[in-house]
Scaffold this active site. Structure first.
Site, mmCIF file in Angstrom:
data_model
loop_
_atom_site.group_PDB
_atom_site.id
_atom_site.type_symbol
_atom_site.label_atom_id
_atom_site.label_comp_id
_atom_site.label_asym_id
_atom_site.label_seq_id
_atom_site.Cartn_x
_atom_site.Cartn_y
_atom_site.Cartn_z
ATOM 1 N N ASN A 1 0.854 -1.183 0.000
ATOM 2 C CA ASN A 1 0.000 0.000 0.000
ATOM 3 C C ASN A 1 0.900 1.247 0.000
ATOM 4 O OD1 ASN A 1 0.796 0.557 2.721
ATOM 5 N ND2 ASN A 1 -0.866 -0.735 3.498
ATOM 6 N N ARG A 2 0.300 2.414 -0.011
ATOM 7 C CA ARG A 2 1.081 3.647 -0.140
ATOM 8 C C ARG A 2 2.079 3.819 1.010
ATOM 9 N NH1 ARG A 2 0.901 8.424 2.018
ATOM 10 N NH2 ARG A 2 -1.068 8.006 3.088
ATOM 11 N N LYS A 3 1.617 3.615 2.250
ATOM 12 C CA LYS A 3 2.503 3.786 3.407
ATOM 13 C C LYS A 3 3.656 2.800 3.370
ATOM 14 C CE LYS A 3 -0.785 5.856 6.647
ATOM 15 N NZ LYS A 3 -1.461 5.711 7.976
ATOM 16 N N GLU A 4 3.378 1.561 2.978
ATOM 17 C CA GLU A 4 4.427 0.551 2.897
ATOM 18 C C GLU A 4 5.444 0.916 1.820
ATOM 19 O OE1 GLU A 4 1.783 -3.334 4.349
ATOM 20 O OE2 GLU A 4 1.874 -2.758 2.230
ATOM 21 N N ASP B 1 -5.430 -8.858 1.024
ATOM 22 C CA ASP B 1 -5.457 -10.279 0.678
ATOM 23 C C ASP B 1 -6.302 -10.519 -0.566
ATOM 24 O OD1 ASP B 1 -3.949 -10.781 2.945
ATOM 25 O OD2 ASP B 1 -5.707 -11.144 4.199
#
Length: 488
Positions: free
Chosen positions: A205-208, A275
């Site tokens: 995701n964006r934060k990751e 998932d």
């Protein structure tokens, strides 16, 4: 993508064998209501009315894949405890293959308990072991991968940082995928993505993606910079960054990019949405979909998943319905051959009689309508094979068809007597007849039984031929002649 293309994608899912490797856990949900504060401490009192135990972590990926119709093998490490036994029973219930699951004595099988009241989580309780698996368990997983990887169409890596995915195991997974040309799709965690080097595609995701690339993502240029960093450093084929309400962005190692907007809908719970993305994207690759199309379907599925509470699966029917949302009813009756063949097979098991006819149906007129209405009377379902534009040109000349195949298909599908329409590009409908296996094959009265293409096939398995007379004086040719005469 059109509805029928998505339907065809899911029709292929039953032939896919997927290997899911990662951290397994149980997700326990305690549902109730809260109307008072405890006299013992300033906390809410929840009166539990329902308890629900679900597969979580990599288990939710398995659950998603099974719901999508493919065969799934699980590869992981669990504890020799009660929760491990519960996990095994849950997997066996859905038909997952546990041949790659290893038990580690003394390890605690992960279990997360969520307390929910008024449709929102109040507290989560985690019971787990996060230490790396033992060297003996690591060796067992490496051996399983070495001996069985070639039997799978896709490998899904679901990392929750609970100790199963060691650096050595991840390196072996990525190398094996490259050597055997099997897509390795990773849902990553943590800041160090070097351990995923050589995977086919990552789905952070964006934060990751920010944490792993060291780039603050605030706009499109910074998003592209973060993607370039990860693609080049990790030697990936592609990178799919999920961006919540902004949809998804798919980046390729050749510099190309595709941005997929999200579909506006009410969000109840984002638990497990990643998932769902991992599962649908991987299944798309296993079925031969281009990455951009696989990502597009995954985006649709994720939009459905966040509209549900807890780790929930998304079915092919839900995805197809969402894709077809807002389309006319006639669209739902236009199918690809593999899909309509599966529908016909299901209907035969219910004792239904399938009727088939075919033609160009260029400039539909009352003769066509009467013919199709009569054909429908011979059985319980009428499937119409429609010659494609190229096929019509070969049969009738370069000036035909007057109406293109998409319009002809929609006009036919709008008729109540027609159940399904299949466009075919060959000069004859032999392949359709062999695949659909109708019990009644219908053609016009200007044919003889022996002259009907496919009659020997249908009669060979006990079916029959029906010849229907057209309405006298009605034909596309006569309509064209009249137009030419009146307006030339």
């Amino acid at each position: 993508m059109e509805r029928r293309e998505v339907e065809s994608f899911f029709a292929k899912a039953t032939g896919v064998r997927a290997l899911v490797i990662g951290d397994l856990m149980l997700d326990e949900y305690l549902w109730g209501r809260t109307e008072r504060i405890s006299p013992e401490a300033p906390v809410q009192v929840v009166e539990v009315s329902r308890e629900d135990l679900r597969l979580g972590g990599a288990g939710n990926v398995v659950n998603n894949l099974v719901a999508l119709g493919c065969s799934v093998t699980v590869c992981s490490v669990i504890g020799d405890d009660d929760n491990g036994a519960l996990l095994r029973r849950a997997f066996e219930k859905i038909g997952a293959d546990l041949s790659g699951v290893v038990e580690e004595p003394g390890r605690r099988t992960s279990k997360k308990t969520r307390v929910i009241a008024a449709n929102q989580q109040i507290v989560r309780i985690d019971r787990e072991t996060t230490a790396p698996i033992s060297s003996s368990c690591e060796s067992a997983l490496l051996q399983y991968l070495s001996e069985n990887a070639e039997h799978f169409n896709v490998i899904l890596v679901s990392d929750y940082l609970k100790g199963v995915l060691t650096p050595a195991l991840l390196a072996a997974l990525c190398q094996t995928g490259r050597e055997l040309s099997i897509p390795v799709v990773v849902d990553p965690k943590g800041k160090d993505y070097g351990k995923y080097r050589g995977a086919t595609i990552l789905t952070p995701n964006r934060k990751e993606a920010e944490a792993a690339s060291g780039t603050a993502i605030t706009d499109l240029p910074s998003l592209e910079a973060a993607a370039d960093t990860l693609l080049s450093e990790l030697e990936l084929d592609a990178l799919l960054i999920t961006r919540s309400e902004q949809g998804m962005s798919l980046f390729f190692n050749d510099g190309a990019a595709t941005h997929i907007p999200t579909v506006a809908r009410e969000v109840f719970d984002v638990t497990g949405a990643g998932d769902t993305v991992l599962s649908v994207l991987s299944l798309g690759l296993a079925c031969g979909l281009p990455l951009a199309k696989a990502a597009w379907v995954a985006n649709v599925a994720a939009g459905i998943a966040v509209g549900k509470l807890g780790t929930s699966t998304v079915s092919p029917d839900e995805i197809v319905a969402e894709v077809g949302h807002g389309q006319k009813d006639s669209d739902s009756k236009i199918k690809n051959l593999d899909v309509v063949a599966r529908i016909a097979a299901q209907e035969r098991t219910r004792g239904k009689r399938i009727v088939f006819t075919n033609g160009c149906f260029d400039l539909l007129h009352v003769g066509h309508v009467k013919y199709l209405q009569k054909a429908r009377e011979f059985g319980d379902m009428l499937i119409v094979g429609l010659n494609s534009d190229d096929s019509v040109r070969r049969l009738k000349g370069e000036s035909r068809p007057l109406i293109d195949q998409a319009e002809r298909a929609h006009i036919l599908a709008a008729l109540d007597c027609v159940d399904f329409v299949v466009i075919f590009d060959e000069d004859t409908p032999i392949r359709l007849i062999e695949t659909i296996r109708p019990m009644v094959l219908v053609k016009g009265g200007d044919y003889t039984r022996e002259g009907v293409v496919g009659h020997e096939i249908v009669e060979g398995y006990g079916g029959r031929i029906e010849l229907v007379q057209f309405v006298a004086g009605r034909s596309t040719t006569r309509i064209i002649e009249k137009i030419m005469k009146n307006y030339s």
